[in-house]
Design a protein around this motif. Structure first.
Motif: not given
Length: 225
Positions: A138, A173-174, A177, A180-181, A217
């Protein structure tokens, strides 16, 4: 090739050889049933030498997926250089991985691949260490995304930029996400394969799920499309 290059190649071969030996022993007997001393003996090196390459026992396993740690960030950087938006590039890469049965997508039924992921997800200490792997993924992706969003010149709190510009938090934050996806899609594919479903029966739904996930997304992260 320079002497430095030869030394690095030798070092990388040692990493791979010791990791392969350790993973084989762990898959045969279980992670907790094999000691570091046994791995060192099987690799014909001393324990101190092993620990110079792998600081912890878990690193012997996670080395196998270490190359993927900054994969998403590399895709974004390459896409930006080519004038391609990050999310379409990441979507294409994941779909290509599904088509190629890339183990990192979870869509692979080779016995050795299944055994490795059974080891990885079935060992609590390895699952715990995966969180660090995901955090580093991340962080690397957030740095790459920040450039796309125009997050340049401010500090970690988003200070030092003009009003209305995206902050470092937006990039984090982007990135969270996106990582996580990718993780959830891969875990779902692995879960279904591990449960005994045929790879070809899973493939179509895996592709459809990836398409839906990246569409969501894209709707939520228009700056990356």
């Amino acid at each position: 090739m320079s002497e430095t290059g030869l030394r690095e190649r030798k070092r990388q071969r040692m990493y791979q050889a010791v990791s392969d030996i350790a993973v084989r022993l762990f898959m045969e007997r279980g992670f907790d049933a094999v000691s570091v001393a046994e791995v060192a003996a099987a690799a014909e090196i001393s324990k101190p030498t092993l620990f110079r390459y792998f600081p912890t026992k878990e690193d012997l396993v996670l080395h196998r997926i270490a190359d993927h740690e900054q994969e998403a960030a590399r895709i974004v950087v390459a896409a930006r250089a080519e004038g391609v938006a990050p999310l379409p590039a990441l979507r294409r890469h994941f779909l290509d991985g599904l088509a190629a049965d890339d183990p990192v997508t979870g869509l692979n039924d080779h016995p050795n691949v299944r055994a490795f992921y059974d080891l990885l997800y079935g060992t609590p200490s390895l699952v715990a260490r995966l969180y660090g792997y995901l955090e580093r993924s991340e962080s690397a992706l957030a740095d790459a995304v920040a450039g796309v969003l125009g997050d340049v010149g401010g500090d970690a709190r988003g200070e030092g930029r003009g009003e209305g510009l995206p902050s470092a938090l937006d990039a984090r934050l982007a990135a969270g996400q996106i990582i996580a996806v990718r993780r959830i899609l891969a875990e779902e594919n692995w879960r279904r394969i591990a449960a005994g479903e045929r790879l070809e029966d899973v493939r179509g739904e895996a592709v459809a799920a990836a398409e839906r996930a990246f569409a969501v997304l894209g709707a939520g992260l228009p700056g990356l499309t």
